[in-house]
Design a protein around this motif. Structure first.
Motif, PDB file in Angstrom:
ATOM      1  N   TRP A 265       0.849  -1.189   0.000  1.00 15.72           N
ATOM      2  CA  TRP A 265       0.000   0.000   0.000  1.00 15.72           C
ATOM      3  C   TRP A 265       0.887   1.242   0.000  1.00 15.72           C
ATOM      4  CZ3 TRP A 265      -4.607   1.826  -0.932  1.00 15.72           C
ATOM      5  CH2 TRP A 265      -5.027   3.030  -0.362  1.00 15.72           C
ATOM      6  N   HIS A 266       0.662   2.133  -0.957  1.00 12.44           N
ATOM      7  CA  HIS A 266       1.481   3.335  -1.081  1.00 12.44           C
ATOM      8  C   HIS A 266       0.691   4.612  -0.784  1.00 12.44           C
ATOM      9  CE1 HIS A 266       4.670   0.872  -2.728  1.00 12.44           C
ATOM     10  NE2 HIS A 266       3.838   0.385  -3.633  1.00 12.44           N
ATOM     11  N   GLY A 267      -0.516   4.462  -0.274  1.00 12.82           N
ATOM     12  CA  GLY A 267      -1.343   5.618   0.043  1.00 12.82           C
ATOM     13  C   GLY A 267      -1.263   6.014   1.509  1.00 12.82           C
ATOM     14  N   PRO A 268      -2.124   6.937   1.925  1.00 13.81           N
ATOM     15  CA  PRO A 268      -2.104   7.428   3.303  1.00 13.81           C
ATOM     16  C   PRO A 268      -2.772   6.457   4.273  1.00 13.81           C
ATOM     17  CG  PRO A 268      -3.874   8.496   2.092  1.00 13.81           C
ATOM     18  CD  PRO A 268      -3.131   7.640   1.093  1.00 13.81           C
ATOM     19  N   PHE A 269      -2.581   6.728   5.569  1.00 12.16           N
ATOM     20  CA  PHE A 269      -3.295   5.986   6.607  1.00 12.16           C
ATOM     21  C   PHE A 269      -4.789   6.291   6.544  1.00 12.16           C
ATOM     22  CE2 PHE A 269       0.887   5.748   8.631  1.00 12.16           C
ATOM     23  CZ  PHE A 269       0.849   4.497   9.242  1.00 12.16           C
ATOM     24  N   LYS A 270      -5.583   5.381   7.062  1.00  6.11           N
ATOM     25  CA  LYS A 270      -7.028   5.565   7.175  1.00  6.11           C
ATOM     26  C   LYS A 270      -7.377   5.721   8.651  1.00  6.11           C
ATOM     27  CE  LYS A 270      -7.791   3.179   2.839  1.00  6.11           C
ATOM     28  NZ  LYS A 270      -8.421   2.054   2.098  1.00  6.11           N
ATOM     29  N   ARG A 271      -8.266   6.666   8.936  1.00  3.03           N
ATOM     30  CA  ARG A 271      -8.548   7.008  10.335  1.00  3.03           C
ATOM     31  C   ARG A 271      -8.984   5.803  11.170  1.00  3.03           C
ATOM     32  NH1 ARG A 271      -9.050  11.361  13.544  1.00  3.03           N
ATOM     33  NH2 ARG A 271      -8.571  12.767  11.794  1.00  3.03           N
ATOM     34  N   PRO A 272      -9.897   4.933  10.692  1.00  2.56           N
ATOM     35  CA  PRO A 272     -10.279   3.789  11.541  1.00  2.56           C
ATOM     36  C   PRO A 272      -9.083   2.905  11.908  1.00  2.56           C
ATOM     37  CG  PRO A 272     -11.858   4.065   9.767  1.00  2.56           C
ATOM     38  CD  PRO A 272     -10.707   4.976   9.456  1.00  2.56           C
ATOM     39  N   THR A 273      -8.127   2.756  10.990  1.00  2.00           N
ATOM     40  CA  THR A 273      -6.942   1.949  11.286  1.00  2.00           C
ATOM     41  C   THR A 273      -6.084   2.635  12.339  1.00  2.00           C
ATOM     42  OG1 THR A 273      -6.986   1.112   9.016  1.00  2.00           O
ATOM     43  CG2 THR A 273      -4.955   0.774  10.270  1.00  2.00           C
ATOM     44  N   LEU A 274      -5.898   3.942  12.221  1.00  2.00           N
ATOM     45  CA  LEU A 274      -5.136   4.679  13.231  1.00  2.00           C
ATOM     46  C   LEU A 274      -5.810   4.612  14.596  1.00  2.00           C
ATOM     47  CD1 LEU A 274      -4.182   7.824  11.118  1.00  2.00           C
ATOM     48  CD2 LEU A 274      -2.588   6.093  11.984  1.00  2.00           C
ATOM     49  N   GLU A 275      -7.128   4.724  14.617  1.00  2.00           N
ATOM     50  CA  GLU A 275      -7.856   4.625  15.884  1.00  2.00           C
ATOM     51  C   GLU A 275      -7.700   3.234  16.499  1.00  2.00           C
ATOM     52  OE1 GLU A 275     -11.703   5.793  14.510  1.00  2.00           O
ATOM     53  OE2 GLU A 275     -11.336   7.946  14.881  1.00  2.00           O
ATOM     54  N   ALA A 276      -7.677   2.211  15.635  1.00  2.00           N
ATOM     55  CA  ALA A 276      -7.449   0.844  16.118  1.00  2.00           C
ATOM     56  C   ALA A 276      -6.036   0.694  16.665  1.00  2.00           C
ATOM     57  CB  ALA A 276      -7.710  -0.157  14.990  1.00  2.00           C
ATOM     58  N   PHE A 277      -5.051   1.316  16.011  1.00  2.00           N
ATOM     59  CA  PHE A 277      -3.689   1.339  16.549  1.00  2.00           C
ATOM     60  C   PHE A 277      -3.695   1.903  17.974  1.00  2.00           C
ATOM     61  CE2 PHE A 277      -1.495   1.038  12.318  1.00  2.00           C
ATOM     62  CZ  PHE A 277      -0.446   0.222  12.693  1.00  2.00           C
ATOM     63  N   ALA A 278      -4.317   3.068  18.138  1.00  2.00           N
ATOM     64  CA  ALA A 278      -4.310   3.738  19.444  1.00  2.00           C
ATOM     65  C   ALA A 278      -4.953   2.867  20.517  1.00  2.00           C
ATOM     66  CB  ALA A 278      -5.036   5.081  19.327  1.00  2.00           C
ATOM     67  N   ARG A 279      -6.073   2.243  20.203  1.00  2.00           N
ATOM     68  CA  ARG A 279      -6.749   1.382  21.185  1.00  2.00           C
ATOM     69  C   ARG A 279      -5.891   0.176  21.542  1.00  2.00           C
ATOM     70  NH1 ARG A 279     -11.077   2.183  17.720  1.00  2.00           N
ATOM     71  NH2 ARG A 279     -10.913   0.056  16.935  1.00  2.00           N
ATOM     72  N   THR A 280      -5.225  -0.404  20.550  1.00  2.00           N
ATOM     73  CA  THR A 280      -4.453  -1.620  20.810  1.00  2.00           C
ATOM     74  C   THR A 280      -3.173  -1.298  21.563  1.00  2.00           C
ATOM     75  OG1 THR A 280      -5.401  -2.505  18.778  1.00  2.00           O
ATOM     76  CG2 THR A 280      -3.590  -3.748  19.766  1.00  2.00           C
TER      77      THR A 280
END
Length: 269
Positions: free
Chosen positions: A176-191
């Motif tokens: 993947w060469h595009g930007p981060f997606k907010r739901p994935t970043l939010e999942a990072f933060a929770r985990t």
């Protein structure tokens, strides 16, 4: 390189493809957990070294990655990824019953592997974390702060001092060469919070390997997470000048040798 074959199964949120590098007369099973935006095929040389060391090797493409189903790089709950990795471990145990299992996770895969060890560590022989996203990862807060997630795709030059690694990454159609997606970043933060809250892996032996010039996941922030996660048996290897992907660095042979030596110690002890 070692021969491999693919397995497909129904994951928590769609079809998951996993790869197996078989080993006749295997001494142990190695379970590889890849990082964000990439795929398990980038670990061919790691699997080859492990097979040569006596391991049967397995690793999935996570949901939204590689050959697995799902919107690209969309992970709404990393607990689902952990559950998918568990299905791969069960596949491996069915093929190689009774063998010890070593879990190896890189970057985002290190976050998944850390949480996996907290949930299923009683069945593991050892845990190896490479540049893991655990502890204080300031990037996630910076990316989530503005109303719109900034379009800051990963710079391939930050992966390794070997320019061929960045070039291959930039030209890989499965990356993947595009930007981060907010739901994935939010999942990072929770985990990240979940791993911190659930604490030590106890008696499970842990090896942490990291480049000291890693600007994607700086080791100072990771150290906080390692201190929370580690039990009584652990070791660290911080490689001077190395960047994010230590398995793809100019001193990759040294890194792989350190991992194999650690595994030998675990299996002997």
């Amino acid at each position: 390189m070692a021969d491999s074959r693919e397995h497909a199964f129904a994951g928590t949120r769609g079809g998951v493809t996993a790869r197996e590098w078989p080993r006749e007369g295997a001494r142990y099973v190695a379970l590889l957990v890849h990082g964000y935006g990439e795929h398990i095929g980038r670990y061919e040389h790691v699997a080859h070294a492990l097979v040569g060391h006596g391991a049967a090797v397995f690793g999935p493409d996570h949901m939204g990655h590689g050959r697995s189903a799902g919107e690209r790089v969309m992970i709404e709950d990393f607990e689902d990824v952990v559950t998918d990795v568990r299905a791969v471990e069960e596949l491996a145990r069915a093929a190689y019953p009774g063998l010890p299992v070593v879990l190896i996770g890189h970057s985002m895969g290190g976050l998944v592997a850390a949480r996996y060890a907290q949930r299923y560590g009683a069945g593991l022989a050892a845990l190896v974390l490479s540049g893991p996203v655990i502890g204080d990862w300031k990037a996630v807060r910076a990316l989530l702060a503005p109303p719109e997630v900034p379009e800051v795709p990963l710079d391939p030059k930050l992966l390794s001092r070997d320019p061929s690694v960045g070039a291959a990454y930039a030209n890989d159609p499965q990356v993947w060469h595009g930007p981060f997606k907010r739901p994935t970043l939010e999942a990072f933060a929770r985990t990240l919070e979940a791993v911190s809250a659930h604490g030590s892996v106890g008696a499970l032996p842990l090896l942490w390997v990291h480049g000291d010039d890693d600007r994607i996941v700086p080791p100072a922030g990771t150290r906080t997470g390692v201190e929370e996660l580690r039990g009584a048996v652990w070791a660290e290897r911080l490689y001077p000048g190395a960047r994010h992907e230590v398995f793809n660095e100019t001193n990759r042979d040294e890194v792989l040798s350190d991992v194999l030596e650690f595994v030998d110690g675990v299996l002997a002890g």
